[in-house]
Enzyme design. Structure first.
Site, PDB file in Angstrom:
ATOM      1  N   TYR A 141       0.887  -1.265  -0.139  1.00 17.51           N
ATOM      2  CA  TYR A 141       0.036  -0.178  -0.045  1.00 17.51           C
ATOM      3  C   TYR A 141       0.819   1.131   0.049  1.00 17.51           C
ATOM      4  O   TYR A 141       0.473   2.261  -0.437  1.00 17.51           O
ATOM      5  CB  TYR A 141      -1.078   0.039   1.104  1.00 17.51           C
ATOM      6  CG  TYR A 141      -2.323  -0.650   1.175  1.00 17.51           C
ATOM      7  CD1 TYR A 141      -2.334  -2.076   0.698  1.00 17.51           C
ATOM      8  CD2 TYR A 141      -3.277   0.035   1.576  1.00 17.51           C
ATOM      9  CE1 TYR A 141      -3.508  -2.534   0.449  1.00 17.51           C
ATOM     10  CE2 TYR A 141      -4.633  -0.634   1.252  1.00 17.51           C
ATOM     11  CZ  TYR A 141      -4.866  -1.967   1.008  1.00 17.51           C
ATOM     12  OH  TYR A 141      -5.851  -2.480   0.627  1.00 17.51           O
ATOM     13  N   ASP A 221      -2.888 -17.961   0.525  1.00 17.77           N
ATOM     14  CA  ASP A 221      -3.739 -18.554  -0.446  1.00 17.77           C
ATOM     15  C   ASP A 221      -4.486 -19.820   0.393  1.00 17.77           C
ATOM     16  O   ASP A 221      -5.624 -20.038   0.597  1.00 17.77           O
ATOM     17  CB  ASP A 221      -3.246 -19.061  -1.785  1.00 17.77           C
ATOM     18  CG  ASP A 221      -1.830 -19.985  -1.739  1.00 17.77           C
ATOM     19  OD1 ASP A 221      -1.172 -19.966  -0.434  1.00 17.77           O
ATOM     20  OD2 ASP A 221      -1.586 -20.625  -2.663  1.00 17.77           O
ATOM     21  N   ASP A 245      -6.312  -7.015   4.199  1.00 15.68           N
ATOM     22  CA  ASP A 245      -7.422  -6.219   3.831  1.00 15.68           C
ATOM     23  C   ASP A 245      -8.237  -7.359   3.084  1.00 15.68           C
ATOM     24  O   ASP A 245      -9.595  -7.335   3.202  1.00 15.68           O
ATOM     25  CB  ASP A 245      -7.062  -5.524   2.502  1.00 15.68           C
ATOM     26  CG  ASP A 245      -8.275  -4.794   1.853  1.00 15.68           C
ATOM     27  OD1 ASP A 245      -9.113  -4.296   2.383  1.00 15.68           O
ATOM     28  OD2 ASP A 245      -8.109  -4.659   0.557  1.00 15.68           O
ATOM     29  N   ASP A 249     -12.284  -9.285   4.649  1.00 14.50           N
ATOM     30  CA  ASP A 249     -13.719  -9.171   4.059  1.00 14.50           C
ATOM     31  C   ASP A 249     -13.989 -10.317   3.819  1.00 14.50           C
ATOM     32  O   ASP A 249     -15.335 -11.014   4.050  1.00 14.50           O
ATOM     33  CB  ASP A 249     -13.310  -8.725   2.648  1.00 14.50           C
ATOM     34  CG  ASP A 249     -13.716  -7.014   2.483  1.00 14.50           C
ATOM     35  OD1 ASP A 249     -13.404  -6.518   3.365  1.00 14.50           O
ATOM     36  OD2 ASP A 249     -14.311  -6.639   1.639  1.00 14.50           O
TER      37      ASP A 249
HETATM   38  C1  IPM Z   1     -10.266  -1.239   4.344  1.00 13.94           C
HETATM   39  C2  IPM Z   1     -10.711  -0.597   2.829  1.00 13.94           C
HETATM   40  C3  IPM Z   1      -9.570   0.207   2.644  1.00 13.94           C
HETATM   41  C4  IPM Z   1      -8.323  -0.535   2.657  1.00 13.94           C
HETATM   42  C5  IPM Z   1      -9.591   1.132   1.370  1.00 13.94           C
HETATM   43  C6  IPM Z   1     -10.875   1.996   1.355  1.00 13.94           C
HETATM   44  C7  IPM Z   1      -8.405   1.967   0.834  1.00 13.94           C
HETATM   45  O1  IPM Z   1     -10.812  -1.645   2.091  1.00 13.94           O
HETATM   46  O2  IPM Z   1     -10.040  -0.665   5.447  1.00 13.94           O
HETATM   47  O3  IPM Z   1     -10.195  -2.281   4.370  1.00 13.94           O
HETATM   48  O4  IPM Z   1      -8.004  -1.049   1.721  1.00 13.94           O
HETATM   49  O5  IPM Z   1      -7.587  -0.570   3.480  1.00 13.94           O
HETATM   50 MG    MG Z   2     -10.802  -3.522   2.884  1.00 11.20          MG
END
Ligand code: IPM
Ligand code: MG
Length: 356
Positions: A141, A221, A245, A249
């Protein structure tokens, strides 16, 4: 007196932070605290108003506060325009960097009532309780160079980790593991990436200081697969910025819905408390977004930023009671939920306050 800067951001951000703020105010009333709120711009809304996704004024306010409550940033007009040079997410990344928020804590805990909201089978999920430590100010990042080369025909990002960056977050993960089940999964891609080999080597070395903690090194993975296959094998998960990240999710399905997941981004000074979900432009402005992730983020804020454990638990209990009473927002409702039990953002926020 505690100063809280609220950064509503974009999309559903303003709708959910409003209820985060209302819950905090209700907690202040109940426990006799004085919380003062100040709003500031971040993301697309800040670009519209000032041309800058993180205006100096916002950063100043944040630096001078005791905690920051954030909604979400992002807007679809940039998603389909890869050439936009000014983007909402830059504001979020910059504020994380400026405030030194290298540790992103994401607890994945399933409220029993929401077992059926997940797309994963109930018997696989029941009892899962995972605490993610995602590195937040390094990795791909932020690595340099990040640019276009060869007349724009080559896109370059750089994945880089320094030993001190791995060490400081790994230490936090190990310390936390000592208070939990003494197990850390460190997730990397050490079979391919040099930065991951440094990651693994550093975690291995540090683990000697924590002989009671069992360390499992797992490739990203495989971890993605294991998380869905058998989430109960995980307790503390330690990983880098991009892997964390993606993995968190996916882990939202272990908690029923992304609309339930809170997070805390902390460093050495003021921290940011925010839901994991994004700005959800598809439902923005309709008053139907789930405010519970933001409300649960206020519990993390109360606990971590202010050391108010009882207050934090009261918020979590209130959410639990609302769910036990059968109330749901659309994202966590199932086929059995009666229409009248499906609440909008404001109704859900009010219910939580009622049960405080
Ligand atoms: C998160 C989000 C952010 C990230 C984005 C919005 C930049 O997806 O906080 O997980 O990738 O860190
Ligand atoms: Mg995210």
């Amino acid at each position: 007196m505690k100063k809280i800067t609220v950064l509503p951001g974009d999309g559903i951000g303003p709708e959910v932070t409003e209820w985060g703020k209302n819950v905090l105010q209700a907690v202040a009333n109940k426990f006799g605290h004085d919380f003062q709120f100040e709003e500031a711009l971040l993301g697309h809304s800040a670009i519209e108003a000032t041309g800058n996704p993180l205006p100096d004024e916002t950063l100043e306010k944040c630096k001078n506060s005791d905690a920051i409550l954030l909604g979400a940033v992002g807007h679809p007009m940039y998603d389909n325009n890869p050439n936009a040079t000014v983007r909402p997410e830059q504001g979020l990344l910059k504020i994380r960097k400026e405030l030194g928020l290298y540790t992103n804590i994401r607890p994945i805990k399933l409220f029993d009532e929401l077992l059926s909201a997940s797309s994963i089978k109930e018997e696989i999920l029941k009892g899962a309780d995972i605490l993610f430590f995602r590195e937040l100010t390094g990795g791909i990042y932020f690595g340099q160079p990040r640019e276009r080369q060869n007349n724009g025909t080559t896109g370059v990002d750089t994945m880089v980790y320094h030993k001190y960056e791995v060490e400081r977050i790994a230490r936090k993960a190990f310390e936390s593991a000592m208070t939990r089940n003494k197990k850390v999964h460190s997730v990397d891609k050490a079979n391919v990436l040099e930065s991951s080999r440094l990651w693994r080597e550093t975690v291995q070395a540090l683990s000697k200081e924590y002989p009671k903690v069992e360390v499992v090194h797992m490739f990203i993975d495989n971890a993605a697969m294991q998380l869905i296959k058998d989430p109960k094998q995980f307790d503390v998960v330690l990983t880098g910025n991009m892997f964390g990240d993606i993995l968190t999710d996916a882990a939202s399905q272990v908690a029923g819905s992304l609309g339930m997941l809170a997070s805390a981004s902390v460093g050495d000074k003021v921290g940011i408390y925010e839901p994991i979900h994004g700005s959800a432009p598809d439902i923005a402005g309709q008053g139907i977004a789930n405010p519970l992730a933001t409300i649960l983020s206020t519990a993390l804020l109360l606990d971590i930023a202010f050391g108010m454990k009882e207050e934090a638990n009261t918020v979590i209990q209130a959410v639990d009671k609302v769910l036990k009473a059968g109330y749901r927002t659309g994202d966590i409702a199932d086929v059995l939920t009666a229409k009248k039990m499906i609440l909008g953002t404001a109704e859900m926020g009010k219910k939580v306050i009622e049960f405080l």
